[in-house]
Design a protein around this motif. Sequence first.
Motif, mmCIF file in Angstrom:
data_model
loop_
_atom_site.group_PDB
_atom_site.id
_atom_site.type_symbol
_atom_site.label_atom_id
_atom_site.label_comp_id
_atom_site.label_asym_id
_atom_site.label_seq_id
_atom_site.Cartn_x
_atom_site.Cartn_y
_atom_site.Cartn_z
ATOM 1 N N PHE A 1 -1.766 -12.456 13.309
ATOM 2 C CA PHE A 1 -1.857 -13.938 12.152
ATOM 3 C C PHE A 1 -2.046 -13.886 11.634
ATOM 4 N N VAL A 2 -2.574 -14.221 9.769
ATOM 5 C CA VAL A 2 -3.066 -13.852 9.357
ATOM 6 C C VAL A 2 -2.787 -14.909 7.959
ATOM 7 N N ASP A 3 -3.755 -15.201 7.139
ATOM 8 C CA ASP A 3 -4.019 -15.898 6.380
ATOM 9 C C ASP A 3 -3.555 -14.940 4.652
ATOM 10 N N LEU A 4 -2.712 -15.024 4.444
ATOM 11 C CA LEU A 4 -1.889 -14.015 3.115
ATOM 12 C C LEU A 4 -2.503 -14.644 1.346
ATOM 13 N N GLY B 1 -7.804 -14.829 10.284
ATOM 14 C CA GLY B 1 -6.919 -14.096 10.970
ATOM 15 C C GLY B 1 -7.530 -14.202 12.252
ATOM 16 N N ARG B 2 -6.199 -13.305 12.810
ATOM 17 C CA ARG B 2 -6.695 -13.503 14.506
ATOM 18 C C ARG B 2 -5.777 -11.881 14.867
ATOM 19 N N TYR C 1 -11.181 -13.679 12.787
ATOM 20 C CA TYR C 1 -11.583 -12.692 12.355
ATOM 21 C C TYR C 1 -12.317 -14.616 10.825
ATOM 22 N N PHE C 2 -13.728 -14.021 10.993
ATOM 23 C CA PHE C 2 -13.818 -15.292 9.863
ATOM 24 C C PHE C 2 -14.794 -14.056 9.127
ATOM 25 N N LEU D 1 -5.738 -6.533 8.936
ATOM 26 C CA LEU D 1 -5.343 -7.741 9.286
ATOM 27 C C LEU D 1 -4.200 -7.540 8.457
ATOM 28 N N TYR D 2 -4.300 -8.046 7.342
ATOM 29 C CA TYR D 2 -3.227 -8.071 6.450
ATOM 30 C C TYR D 2 -2.238 -6.689 6.617
ATOM 31 N N PRO D 3 -0.873 -7.153 6.091
ATOM 32 C CA PRO D 3 0.176 -6.898 6.746
ATOM 33 C C PRO D 3 0.757 -5.223 5.719
ATOM 34 N N SER D 4 1.156 -4.381 6.267
ATOM 35 C CA SER D 4 1.299 -3.261 5.227
ATOM 36 C C SER D 4 2.600 -3.252 4.898
ATOM 37 N N PRO D 5 3.127 -2.585 3.912
ATOM 38 C CA PRO D 5 4.707 -2.961 3.320
ATOM 39 C C PRO D 5 5.801 -2.772 4.305
#
Length: 245
Positions: A22-25, A84-85, A95-96, A136-140
């Motif tokens: 779960f991530v802040d995009l 995110g987590r 994560y911070f 954390l960040y999504p791949s394409p």
Amino acid sequence: MQMSDNWNFYALLVDDEPASIFVDLGVTKETHIADFPIMAYSRVRMNNPRPDGLSSQDEYDSLISLEKDVAEAAERAGKHLYVGRNTSSGNRDFYFYTQNHSIEDFLTKAMKKWPLYEYQTGHRPDEQWSTYWRFLYPSPEDFQRIGNRDVVDRLLEQGDRIEEPRTIDHFAVFGSQEDRNIFAEHLVAKGYAIVRKTDAASGEFQITFDMTDRPDQIDEVTIDLFRAARDIGGEYDGWGCTIVN
């Protein structure tokens, strides 16, 4: 510092184990990341995880309240960002990004409200936000799955029976007619029907095609199309279908 409103989640494998992130995009669009050069984390051991290591419904409310406490602890400090987590292997990792390692004091204080949970904290320099971008960040492909889920959710909201086969329309775009034609040959070999080809004034060469499939099995379909279009130099541009009630 406030979190953005653009959060999303997706499933993946971490160390060959099922995981959910779960991530802040939107955080990097609203933040000068150079001001937060330290990555910090808090790992919480779940008390009642599922057999596959993910969180259980029985523990859902507790984990959401715990997450709210640690996120608010970072926000009140003003120099820390919750980004995110990850949930996997019986752990929930928060994560911070921060200006200094004092965040561990705030996290420790927040966890005093949760004495039944084992936890640990840590930090390390991360000026380039590598943990955020590489983990954390999504791949394409993850973004494609997120988009698929959003479409399926909209179908469900309208009472759709997503397990029912129906014609599903797909779209892709290429930088040249030659690349589009190569992709069209791939589609025909896979059993797709070419609906139309459109040449845009901007130099984009679009193609619409369809096949009978089930929305509840769309990930496998679209990831294959995503990879095929990418390998030819184009871009898979999504799908749509009629509602089956």
